[in-house]
Scaffold this motif. Structure first.
Motif, PDB file in Angstrom:
ATOM      1  N   ALA A 109       0.867  -1.177   0.000  1.00  0.00           N
ATOM      2  CA  ALA A 109       0.000   0.000   0.000  1.00  0.00           C
ATOM      3  C   ALA A 109       0.906   1.230   0.000  1.00  0.00           C
ATOM      4  CB  ALA A 109      -0.901   0.006   1.226  1.00  0.00           C
ATOM      5  N   THR A 110       0.435   2.301  -0.631  1.00  0.00           N
ATOM      6  CA  THR A 110       1.249   3.509  -0.694  1.00  0.00           C
ATOM      7  C   THR A 110       0.456   4.746  -0.307  1.00  0.00           C
ATOM      8  OG1 THR A 110       0.734   3.885  -3.027  1.00  0.00           O
ATOM      9  CG2 THR A 110       2.703   2.597  -2.549  1.00  0.00           C
ATOM     10  N   SER A 111       1.182   5.727   0.147  1.00  0.00           N
ATOM     11  CA  SER A 111       0.684   7.078   0.338  1.00  0.00           C
ATOM     12  C   SER A 111       1.735   7.981  -0.310  1.00  0.00           C
ATOM     13  CB  SER A 111       0.518   7.380   1.833  1.00  0.00           C
ATOM     14  OG  SER A 111       1.778   7.540   2.446  1.00  0.00           O
ATOM     15  N   PRO A 112       1.540   9.282  -0.331  1.00  0.00           N
ATOM     16  CA  PRO A 112       2.529  10.135  -0.995  1.00  0.00           C
ATOM     17  C   PRO A 112       3.966   9.988  -0.478  1.00  0.00           C
ATOM     18  CG  PRO A 112       0.518  11.358  -0.675  1.00  0.00           C
ATOM     19  CD  PRO A 112       0.340  10.046   0.052  1.00  0.00           C
TER      20      PRO A 112
ATOM     21  N   ARG B  71       9.575   5.850  -2.292  1.00  0.00           N
ATOM     22  CA  ARG B  71       9.058   6.573  -1.127  1.00  0.00           C
ATOM     23  C   ARG B  71      10.164   6.684  -0.079  1.00  0.00           C
ATOM     24  NH1 ARG B  71       5.514   6.435  -4.622  1.00  0.00           N
ATOM     25  NH2 ARG B  71       3.288   6.625  -4.222  1.00  0.00           N
TER      26      ARG B  71
ATOM     27  N   THR C 108       4.925   7.289   1.913  1.00  0.00           N
ATOM     28  CA  THR C 108       5.167   6.007   2.581  1.00  0.00           C
ATOM     29  C   THR C 108       4.720   4.824   1.729  1.00  0.00           C
ATOM     30  OG1 THR C 108       4.743   7.081   4.704  1.00  0.00           O
ATOM     31  CG2 THR C 108       4.681   4.686   4.692  1.00  0.00           C
ATOM     32  N   THR C 109       5.513   3.779   1.786  1.00  0.00           N
ATOM     33  CA  THR C 109       5.102   2.472   1.276  1.00  0.00           C
ATOM     34  C   THR C 109       4.969   1.560   2.482  1.00  0.00           C
ATOM     35  OG1 THR C 109       6.280   2.740  -0.817  1.00  0.00           O
ATOM     36  CG2 THR C 109       5.752   0.499  -0.164  1.00  0.00           C
ATOM     37  N   THR C 110       3.864   0.828   2.555  1.00  0.00           N
ATOM     38  CA  THR C 110       3.657  -0.118   3.641  1.00  0.00           C
ATOM     39  C   THR C 110       3.527  -1.518   3.061  1.00  0.00           C
ATOM     40  OG1 THR C 110       2.520   1.538   4.992  1.00  0.00           O
ATOM     41  CG2 THR C 110       2.178  -0.769   5.585  1.00  0.00           C
TER      42      THR C 110
END
Length: 111
Positions: free
Chosen positions: A5-8, A39, A10-12
């Motif tokens: 999963a990603t956000s601007p 990220r 962070t990658t999780t």
């Protein structure tokens, strides 16, 4: 299983099940995808990991090392003492930040 999963910023990676030799075939593809996302922060959610061997540790180390070379950081979340010990024995614990505040949402029915 490993989910990304990603956000601007962070990658999780949410990892469930065993992280070991039997799963190694998927590691190069996942590593390429994570590195390609570029990220600054990589969070490794280990709450669902049932077993990790040195092959799994090497996978996590390669992810952390790639992030560090780009100036990023890698956080271990929900990592139990056994898995921390494996990383320590590999001499790589200093590549990771340990999220000591995280409390895993454990399914009591499966425990």
């Amino acid at each position: 299983m490993i989910q990304i999963a990603t956000s601007p910023a962070t990658t999780t990676l949410t990892i469930t099940g065993d992280l070991d030799l039997a799963e190694r075939d998927q590691f190069p593809e996942i590593t390429a995808r994570v590195v390609g996302l570029r990220r600054q922060l990589l969070v490794l959610d280990m709450c669902g990991v049932t077993f990790m061997d040195s092959t799994g540790a090497a996978f996590l180390i390669s992810l952390a090392d790639a992030g560090r070379r780009r100036g990023g950081a890698t956080v271990l979340r929900g990592c139990d003492e056994r898995d921390l010990f494996v990383l320590e024995v590999c001499g790589a614990l200093d590549l990771f930040r340990i999220d000591t505040d995280h409390a895993c949402a454990r399914d009591d029915a499966s425990a």
